[in-house]
Motif scaffolding. Structure first.
Motif, PDB file in Angstrom:
ATOM      1  N   LEU A  35      41.777  43.816  26.076  1.00 29.39           N
ATOM      2  CA  LEU A  35      43.116  43.491  26.607  1.00 29.39           C
ATOM      3  C   LEU A  35      44.131  43.645  25.485  1.00 29.39           C
ATOM      4  N   PRO A  36      44.540  44.887  25.169  1.00 33.44           N
ATOM      5  CA  PRO A  36      45.327  45.134  23.950  1.00 33.44           C
ATOM      6  C   PRO A  36      46.805  44.757  24.038  1.00 33.44           C
ATOM      7  N   ASP A  37      47.406  44.690  25.237  1.00 33.87           N
ATOM      8  CA  ASP A  37      48.850  44.438  25.310  1.00 33.87           C
ATOM      9  C   ASP A  37      49.130  43.348  26.344  1.00 33.87           C
ATOM     10  N   PRO A  38      50.382  42.841  26.404  1.00 34.91           N
ATOM     11  CA  PRO A  38      50.705  41.714  27.300  1.00 34.91           C
ATOM     12  C   PRO A  38      50.489  42.003  28.771  1.00 34.91           C
ATOM     13  N   SER A  39      50.480  43.273  29.184  1.00 35.42           N
ATOM     14  CA  SER A  39      50.289  43.584  30.600  1.00 35.42           C
ATOM     15  C   SER A  39      48.826  43.855  30.947  1.00 35.42           C
ATOM     16  N   SER A  40      47.931  43.837  29.948  1.00 30.72           N
ATOM     17  CA  SER A  40      46.510  44.091  30.203  1.00 30.72           C
ATOM     18  C   SER A  40      45.877  42.849  30.827  1.00 30.72           C
ATOM     19  N   ALA A  41      45.126  43.034  31.895  1.00 37.27           N
ATOM     20  CA  ALA A  41      44.505  41.906  32.586  1.00 37.27           C
ATOM     21  C   ALA A  41      43.234  42.383  33.272  1.00 37.27           C
ATOM     22  N   VAL A  42      42.323  41.426  33.497  1.00 35.15           N
ATOM     23  CA  VAL A  42      41.116  41.675  34.276  1.00 35.15           C
ATOM     24  C   VAL A  42      41.066  40.616  35.366  1.00 35.15           C
ATOM     25  N   ALA A  43      40.870  41.045  36.606  1.00 34.69           N
ATOM     26  CA  ALA A  43      40.832  40.123  37.750  1.00 34.69           C
ATOM     27  C   ALA A  43      39.412  40.058  38.298  1.00 34.69           C
ATOM     28  N   TYR A  44      39.015  38.838  38.756  1.00 31.45           N
ATOM     29  CA  TYR A  44      37.671  38.616  39.306  1.00 31.45           C
ATOM     30  C   TYR A  44      37.820  37.766  40.560  1.00 31.45           C
ATOM     31  N   GLU A  45      37.409  38.321  41.691  1.00 32.19           N
ATOM     32  CA  GLU A  45      37.503  37.592  42.959  1.00 32.19           C
ATOM     33  C   GLU A  45      36.167  36.943  43.275  1.00 32.19           C
ATOM     34  N   VAL A  58      42.331  35.537  36.926  1.00 33.35           N
ATOM     35  CA  VAL A  58      42.979  36.579  36.131  1.00 33.35           C
ATOM     36  C   VAL A  58      42.879  36.194  34.660  1.00 33.35           C
ATOM     37  N   MET A  59      42.337  37.090  33.864  1.00 35.67           N
ATOM     38  CA  MET A  59      42.145  36.824  32.441  1.00 35.67           C
ATOM     39  C   MET A  59      43.090  37.688  31.621  1.00 35.67           C
ATOM     40  N   TYR A  60      43.874  37.036  30.745  1.00 36.33           N
ATOM     41  CA  TYR A  60      44.735  37.716  29.782  1.00 36.33           C
ATOM     42  C   TYR A  60      44.269  37.336  28.374  1.00 36.33           C
ATOM     43  N   ALA A  61      44.679  38.123  27.403  1.00 33.86           N
ATOM     44  CA  ALA A  61      44.438  37.762  26.006  1.00 33.86           C
ATOM     45  C   ALA A  61      45.571  36.851  25.540  1.00 33.86           C
ATOM     46  N   LYS A  62      45.203  35.773  24.823  1.00 37.60           N
ATOM     47  CA  LYS A  62      46.232  34.896  24.268  1.00 37.60           C
ATOM     48  C   LYS A  62      47.051  35.673  23.259  1.00 37.60           C
ATOM     49  N   ASP A  63      48.354  35.439  23.262  1.00 39.31           N
ATOM     50  CA  ASP A  63      49.275  36.196  22.428  1.00 39.31           C
ATOM     51  C   ASP A  63      48.897  36.094  20.949  1.00 39.31           C
ATOM     52  N   GLY A  64      48.580  37.249  20.348  1.00 40.79           N
ATOM     53  CA  GLY A  64      48.285  37.306  18.920  1.00 40.79           C
ATOM     54  C   GLY A  64      46.907  36.818  18.530  1.00 40.79           C
ATOM     55  N   GLU A  65      46.013  36.501  19.501  1.00 38.59           N
ATOM     56  CA  GLU A  65      44.695  35.966  19.166  1.00 38.59           C
ATOM     57  C   GLU A  65      43.621  36.720  19.950  1.00 38.59           C
ATOM     58  N   ASP A  66      42.372  36.550  19.494  1.00 40.02           N
ATOM     59  CA  ASP A  66      41.242  37.239  20.111  1.00 40.02           C
ATOM     60  C   ASP A  66      40.472  36.287  21.022  1.00 40.02           C
ATOM     61  N   ILE A  67      41.218  35.518  21.829  1.00 32.89           N
ATOM     62  CA  ILE A  67      40.604  34.572  22.761  1.00 32.89           C
ATOM     63  C   ILE A  67      41.261  34.748  24.121  1.00 32.89           C
ATOM     64  N   PRO A  68      40.528  34.434  25.200  1.00 31.69           N
ATOM     65  CA  PRO A  68      41.083  34.651  26.538  1.00 31.69           C
ATOM     66  C   PRO A  68      41.830  33.427  27.066  1.00 31.69           C
ATOM     67  N   ASP A  69      42.778  33.688  27.954  1.00 28.53           N
ATOM     68  CA  ASP A  69      43.433  32.678  28.777  1.00 28.53           C
ATOM     69  C   ASP A  69      43.189  33.024  30.235  1.00 28.53           C
ATOM     70  N   PHE A  70      43.119  31.988  31.077  1.00 26.46           N
ATOM     71  CA  PHE A  70      42.785  32.209  32.480  1.00 26.46           C
ATOM     72  C   PHE A  70      43.835  31.573  33.388  1.00 26.46           C
ATOM     73  N   ARG A  71      44.027  32.204  34.533  1.00 29.11           N
ATOM     74  CA  ARG A  71      44.792  31.627  35.639  1.00 29.11           C
ATOM     75  C   ARG A  71      43.988  31.853  36.915  1.00 29.11           C
TER      76      ARG A  71
END
Length: 361
Positions: A35-45, A58-71
């Motif tokens: 997930l290299p940029d702010p618009s990169s995302a992976v979705a899992y239904e 929906v998984m995004y990369a935390k800004d500036g870090e190598d860890i995921p954030d989820f919604r």
């Protein structure tokens, strides 16, 4: 994104950590690479009680870090969640407000440990444990805690794990569930009847027969894995092609509008040019008539000039000048004659008069 990387992402949606997924792979980075940029995302239904209770993680990369954030979205997967009106990918900060504007419920940003407690329905000992419990009630995979499911999912994605290790993890998960039952119930289970023993022996024989078919099962499992990989690749290709077709349709519409505008501008310029040509043609005709008039006048002047040259206009002019002088001289002589006549001077003879008249002529 390759097939292996795509499959490694799946355990993350069951609460596994990137380090668990990458164990033994020799890789250190996963989220920032995927997930290299702010618009990169992976979705899992996923489905809860029934197909009417769908959720999308929906998984995004935390800004500036190598860890995921989820919604977690309280709806099934929809590609329009990730595009704006211009068919441009939305960023992680734009995602939730756009869904809220569509009256779609979206969870707050969840860190990995918070997401694990929600999706596996595990209790947390933190200040936001109550909020996580409420989210787990709406979004967890099951009504009971699913301990160690994250480890099982991570182990299944590990290419180097053995079947025995995976079996031990599953047995440990089952043992923990059984440990919560009462002692009395365990004792009753040890008092087996003859029918139970017979059934157990039959089951053991059946399991032994199944174990003999393990190579066939492994080959089928391998084929299923390949088919799943191809399916994932085709799904990714479908999404990419659909986005490309939508962009191509937008570009075609824009080019059509531009072509229509250019055609209208060309028609307008052509009309102005035709008006200019007609005006220039009228002026050309008027100029031709004027040229003909001036040429006729010029030819008349040339004709008169030629006529004068033929009659020696200069000599004629000199004679006219001399004639005027001689006439004046004759008048003067006439006056002199009259004066002399009055004074009694004898008249001039005829010869002199003739000479005088000859000069006048």
């Amino acid at each position: 994104m390759g097939k292996t990387t795509f499959l490694r992402l799946i355990p993350l949606f069951y609460g596994a950590t990137p380090s668990q997924v990458l164990k033994g792979s020799g890789k250190a980075s996963m989220i920032r690479h995927t997930l290299p940029d702010p618009s990169s995302a992976v979705a899992y239904e996923y489905e809860r009680e029934s197909d009417a209770h769908l959720r999308t993680v929906v998984m995004y990369a935390k800004d500036g870090e190598d860890i995921p954030d989820f919604r977690i979205v309280s709806a099934g997967f929809d590609e329009t969640f990730f595009y704006d009106e211009n068919n441009t990918f939305v960023t992680r900060t734009e995602f939730a407000p756009r869904l809220h504007a569509r009256n779609i419920n979206v969870s707050p940003v969840l860190q990995l440990n918070e997401y694990r407690s929600v999706i596996l329905n595990e209790r947390m000992s933190s200040k936001n444990a109550k909020q996580m419990a409420l989210l787990a009630r709406d979004h967890s995979l099951g009504p009971r805690p699913l301990r160690n499911l994250n480890q099982i999912a991570a182990a299944m994605a590990n290419e180097k794990i053995s079947f025995r290790d995976l079996q031990n993890i599953v047995l440990e998960r089952v043992a923990e569930d059984q440990a919560t039952e009462s002692k009395r119930q365990n004792v009753r289970e040890l008092k087996q009847r003859r029918e139970d023993v017979t059934t157990w022996l039959d089951s053991r024989t059946h399991m032994a027969d199944i174990s003999k078919r393990k190579p066939d099962a492994d080959r089928m499992k391998e084929r299923i894995g390949r088919i799943k990989g191809v399916h994932m690749e085709l799904c990714s290709l479908h999404v990419a092609v659909k986005a490309a077709l939508a962009q191509a349709a937008t570009d075609q519409e824009r080019l059509t509008i531009d072509r229509r505008a250019q055609a209208e501008a060309f028609e307008q310029a052509l009309g102005v040019l035709n008006d200019d040509i007609r005006e220039a043609g009228g002026k050309k005709t008027e100029a031709h008539y004027e040229w003909q008039r001036l040429n006729a006048a010029f030819q008349a002047v040339i004709s008169r000039q030629n006529h004068f040259d033929l009659i020696d206009a200069k000599t004629l002019a000199d004679n006219e000048s001399r004639e005027a002088a001689l006439q004046q001289q004759a008048r003067d002589k006439e006056k002199e004659h009259q004066r002399l006549a009055v004074a009694g001077v004898p008249d001039v003879d005829g010869d002199d008069a003739a000479k005088l008249m000859g000069h006048v002529g």
